[in-house]
Scaffold this motif. Structure first.
Motif, PDB file in Angstrom:
ATOM      1  N   CYS A  81       0.889  -1.152   0.000  1.00 51.17           N
ATOM      2  CA  CYS A  81       0.000   0.000   0.000  1.00 51.17           C
ATOM      3  C   CYS A  81       0.930   1.205   0.000  1.00 51.17           C
ATOM      4  N   ALA A  82       0.930   1.929  -1.087  1.00 51.30           N
ATOM      5  CA  ALA A  82       1.873   3.030  -1.268  1.00 51.30           C
ATOM      6  C   ALA A  82       1.145   4.358  -1.145  1.00 51.30           C
ATOM      7  N   ALA A  83       1.569   5.178  -0.174  1.00 54.11           N
ATOM      8  CA  ALA A  83       0.999   6.507   0.009  1.00 54.11           C
ATOM      9  C   ALA A  83       1.693   7.475  -0.945  1.00 54.11           C
ATOM     10  N   ALA A  84       0.930   8.122  -1.796  1.00 54.05           N
ATOM     11  CA  ALA A  84       1.528   9.071  -2.736  1.00 54.05           C
ATOM     12  C   ALA A  84       2.225  10.191  -1.966  1.00 54.05           C
ATOM     13  N   PRO A  85       3.385  10.641  -2.444  1.00 55.04           N
ATOM     14  CA  PRO A  85       4.040  11.765  -1.780  1.00 55.04           C
ATOM     15  C   PRO A  85       3.101  12.957  -1.631  1.00 55.04           C
ATOM     16  N   GLY A  86       3.088  13.528  -0.435  1.00 54.68           N
ATOM     17  CA  GLY A  86       2.223  14.665  -0.156  1.00 54.68           C
ATOM     18  C   GLY A  86       0.885  14.305   0.454  1.00 54.68           C
ATOM     19  N   TYR A  87       0.573  12.984   0.534  1.00 54.08           N
ATOM     20  CA  TYR A  87      -0.742  12.552   1.007  1.00 54.08           C
ATOM     21  C   TYR A  87      -0.599  11.347   1.925  1.00 54.08           C
ATOM     22  N   ASP A  88      -0.903  11.546   3.204  1.00 52.25           N
ATOM     23  CA  ASP A  88      -0.816  10.458   4.170  1.00 52.25           C
ATOM     24  C   ASP A  88      -1.985   9.496   3.976  1.00 52.25           C
ATOM     25  N   LEU A  89      -1.728   8.235   4.278  1.00 60.37           N
ATOM     26  CA  LEU A  89      -2.688   7.155   4.039  1.00 60.37           C
ATOM     27  C   LEU A  89      -3.063   6.481   5.348  1.00 60.37           C
ATOM     28  N   TYR A  90      -4.355   6.267   5.543  1.00 65.96           N
ATOM     29  CA  TYR A  90      -4.879   5.500   6.675  1.00 65.96           C
ATOM     30  C   TYR A  90      -5.623   4.290   6.113  1.00 65.96           C
ATOM     31  N   TYR A  91      -5.482   3.140   6.762  1.00 61.73           N
ATOM     32  CA  TYR A  91      -6.400   2.044   6.463  1.00 61.73           C
ATOM     33  C   TYR A  91      -6.722   1.255   7.714  1.00 61.73           C
ATOM     34  N   LEU A  92      -7.957   0.758   7.709  1.00 64.52           N
ATOM     35  CA  LEU A  92      -8.465  -0.125   8.745  1.00 64.52           C
ATOM     36  C   LEU A  92      -8.474  -1.529   8.182  1.00 64.52           C
ATOM     37  N   ASN A  93      -7.778  -2.450   8.852  1.00 60.98           N
ATOM     38  CA  ASN A  93      -7.746  -3.851   8.438  1.00 60.98           C
ATOM     39  C   ASN A  93      -8.677  -4.674   9.310  1.00 60.98           C
ATOM     40  N   VAL A  94      -9.497  -5.497   8.671  1.00 66.13           N
ATOM     41  CA  VAL A  94     -10.368  -6.450   9.352  1.00 66.13           C
ATOM     42  C   VAL A  94     -10.018  -7.833   8.827  1.00 66.13           C
ATOM     43  N   MET A  95      -9.688  -8.741   9.741  1.00 70.38           N
ATOM     44  CA  MET A  95      -9.279 -10.088   9.343  1.00 70.38           C
ATOM     45  C   MET A  95      -9.997 -11.145  10.171  1.00 70.38           C
ATOM     46  N   ALA A  96     -10.290 -12.271   9.540  1.00 71.31           N
ATOM     47  CA  ALA A  96     -10.858 -13.417  10.248  1.00 71.31           C
ATOM     48  C   ALA A  96     -10.711 -14.639   9.356  1.00 71.31           C
ATOM     49  N   GLY A  97     -10.666 -15.791   9.994  1.00 68.71           N
ATOM     50  CA  GLY A  97     -10.555 -17.043   9.258  1.00 68.71           C
ATOM     51  C   GLY A  97     -11.122 -18.193  10.058  1.00 68.71           C
ATOM     52  N   PRO A  98     -10.920 -19.404   9.588  1.00 68.60           N
ATOM     53  CA  PRO A  98     -11.556 -20.561  10.226  1.00 68.60           C
ATOM     54  C   PRO A  98     -11.003 -20.908  11.600  1.00 68.60           C
ATOM     55  N   GLY A  99      -9.798 -20.493  11.898  1.00 67.10           N
ATOM     56  CA  GLY A  99      -9.209 -20.770  13.205  1.00 67.10           C
ATOM     57  C   GLY A  99      -9.491 -19.661  14.195  1.00 67.10           C
ATOM     58  N   GLY A 100      -8.634 -19.542  15.190  1.00 58.43           N
ATOM     59  CA  GLY A 100      -8.806 -18.525  16.222  1.00 58.43           C
ATOM     60  C   GLY A 100      -8.286 -17.173  15.793  1.00 58.43           C
ATOM     61  N   ALA A 101      -8.344 -16.229  16.745  1.00 58.56           N
ATOM     62  CA  ALA A 101      -7.944 -14.842  16.491  1.00 58.56           C
ATOM     63  C   ALA A 101      -6.437 -14.706  16.649  1.00 58.56           C
ATOM     64  N   GLU A 102      -5.721 -15.130  15.632  1.00 55.93           N
ATOM     65  CA  GLU A 102      -4.262 -15.060  15.645  1.00 55.93           C
ATOM     66  C   GLU A 102      -3.784 -14.599  14.285  1.00 55.93           C
ATOM     67  N   TRP A 103      -2.892 -13.601  14.288  1.00 54.85           N
ATOM     68  CA  TRP A 103      -2.348 -13.087  13.033  1.00 54.85           C
ATOM     69  C   TRP A 103      -0.955 -13.674  12.809  1.00 54.85           C
ATOM     70  N   LYS A 104      -0.821 -14.461  11.749  1.00 53.28           N
ATOM     71  CA  LYS A 104       0.480 -14.974  11.314  1.00 53.28           C
ATOM     72  C   LYS A 104       0.513 -14.887   9.798  1.00 53.28           C
ATOM     73  N   SER A 105       1.639 -14.445   9.256  1.00 59.33           N
ATOM     74  CA  SER A 105       1.761 -14.320   7.808  1.00 59.33           C
ATOM     75  C   SER A 105       3.180 -14.666   7.387  1.00 59.33           C
ATOM     76  N   VAL A 106       3.333 -14.934   6.093  1.00 58.19           N
ATOM     77  CA  VAL A 106       4.657 -15.223   5.541  1.00 58.19           C
ATOM     78  C   VAL A 106       4.928 -14.261   4.389  1.00 58.19           C
ATOM     79  N   ASP A 107       6.153 -13.753   4.345  1.00 60.17           N
ATOM     80  CA  ASP A 107       6.557 -12.821   3.297  1.00 60.17           C
ATOM     81  C   ASP A 107       6.735 -13.528   1.967  1.00 60.17           C
ATOM     82  N   ASP A 108       6.588 -12.768   0.897  1.00 60.76           N
ATOM     83  CA  ASP A 108       7.101 -13.203  -0.396  1.00 60.76           C
ATOM     84  C   ASP A 108       8.618 -13.292  -0.243  1.00 60.76           C
ATOM     85  N   PRO A 109       9.217 -14.476  -0.435  1.00 61.23           N
ATOM     86  CA  PRO A 109      10.656 -14.625  -0.174  1.00 61.23           C
ATOM     87  C   PRO A 109      11.537 -13.714  -1.009  1.00 61.23           C
ATOM     88  N   GLU A 110      11.004 -13.226  -2.129  1.00 62.36           N
ATOM     89  CA  GLU A 110      11.800 -12.334  -2.973  1.00 62.36           C
ATOM     90  C   GLU A 110      12.050 -10.983  -2.305  1.00 62.36           C
TER      91      GLU A 110
END
Length: 298
Positions: free
Chosen positions: A235-264
């Protein structure tokens, strides 16, 4: 726009400027509503099988549940302020009233536990500065690794100063593994415009070979991006303009956030140790700016 980016003003619901149900998103677990209400106006939340947060975006609010009334001090602006909030479990009816007038977020998720309604004070919000150099952002966690227990619902806000990238390195959380937890994700965007115009940002999501998806979108205030799977970022904020976002996440398991990067791109995390934090963070509130935007289509 892409099927995975919903422009501002396309909620399809008179009461809400954003109304993303799991059915509309084409998935199972996560949803978001956003309403702008005049002082004294109310909306009724019937949680059903879902659990909700009542999250003030601007203004102060009142929540009535089971004959009890809770006042939310709220905040004047999303730009540098965090807020107290309220948790609604499944099987609950609540009346949410705008005390001062403003905007309220109602992120929600399909619940798996019977929990209790809960007032959450502002000091339970965890605020972190992340990244370095042109990868700086400020994250405020409302139900990610803090005191509030939910069965599935994860909610966090991110502010990215103009010219910086966030949700980067690109990462994914679309399958279960030792370092990854399956989560559907919603992004709700606001951009801090100025006298020259409303500003813009860019959002990207891309898939893997076996699950393709390709999104590269210009983002404006009130837009929503859906991430059913795949690597998302930047998510790239254009120069001169600050960016806000609200993230909402849910899945079949419990309330735990785990992610893996693109290895590149994961090597970029190694630059945090030698880089510097953007001097604009922690984000400072501009007391001369009124951020309440009653009509996101303007």
């Amino acid at each position: 726009m892409s099927d995975y980016v919903l422009p501002a003003g396309t909620a399809g619901h008179d009461e809400f400027e954003v109304d993303v149900s799991p059915q509309r998103a084409g998935w199972t677990y996560s949803g978001l509503r956003v309403a702008t209400l005049a002082a004294g106006s109310s909306t009724t939340v019937e949680t059903g099988e879902y659990e909700y947060l009542v999250l003030p975006l601007e203004g102060s609010w009142r929540v009535e549940v089971d004959g009890r009334t809770t006042e939310l001090a709220g905040r004047r602006t999303i730009w540098g302020q965090v807020t107290d909030y309220f948790f609604l479990p499944r099987g609950t009816t609540a009346v949410v009233t705008a005390v001062s007038g403003g905007r309220v977020g109602l992120p929600y998720a399909l619940a798996s536990e019977d929990l209790e309604p809960r007032y959450c004070p502002v000091d339970e919000v965890t605020v972190e500065l992340r990244g370095a150099d042109y990868l700086c952002r400020q994250a405020s966690s409302y139900s990610v690794g803090n005191a509030l227990h939910t069965s599935r619902l994860l909610v966090v806000e991110v502010i990215t100063p103009g010219g910086c990238w966030s949700s980067y390195p690109p990462h994914k959380h679309d399958e279960e593994g030792p370092d990854e937890h399956e989560l559907e994700e919603i992004y709700y965007f606001q951009i801090k415009g100025n006298e020259y115009g409303p500003g813009m940002a860019l959002h990207a999501t891309y898939g893997t070979a076996d699950r393709p998806i390709s999104v590269a979108a210009k983002i404006g205030t009130g837009d929503v991006a859906l991430v059913p799977h795949g690597r998302h970022g930047p998510c790239a904020a254009a120069p001169g303009y600050d960016l806000y976002y609200l993230n909402v996440m849910a899945g079949p398991g419990g309330a735990e956030w785990k992610s893996v990067d693109d290895p590149e791109y994961t090597w970029l995390r190694g630059t945090y140790e030698t880089g510097t934090m953007d001097p604009r963070l922690p984000y400072q509130v501009d007391e001369n700016v009124d951020d309440i935007q009653a009509d996101p289509k303007n």
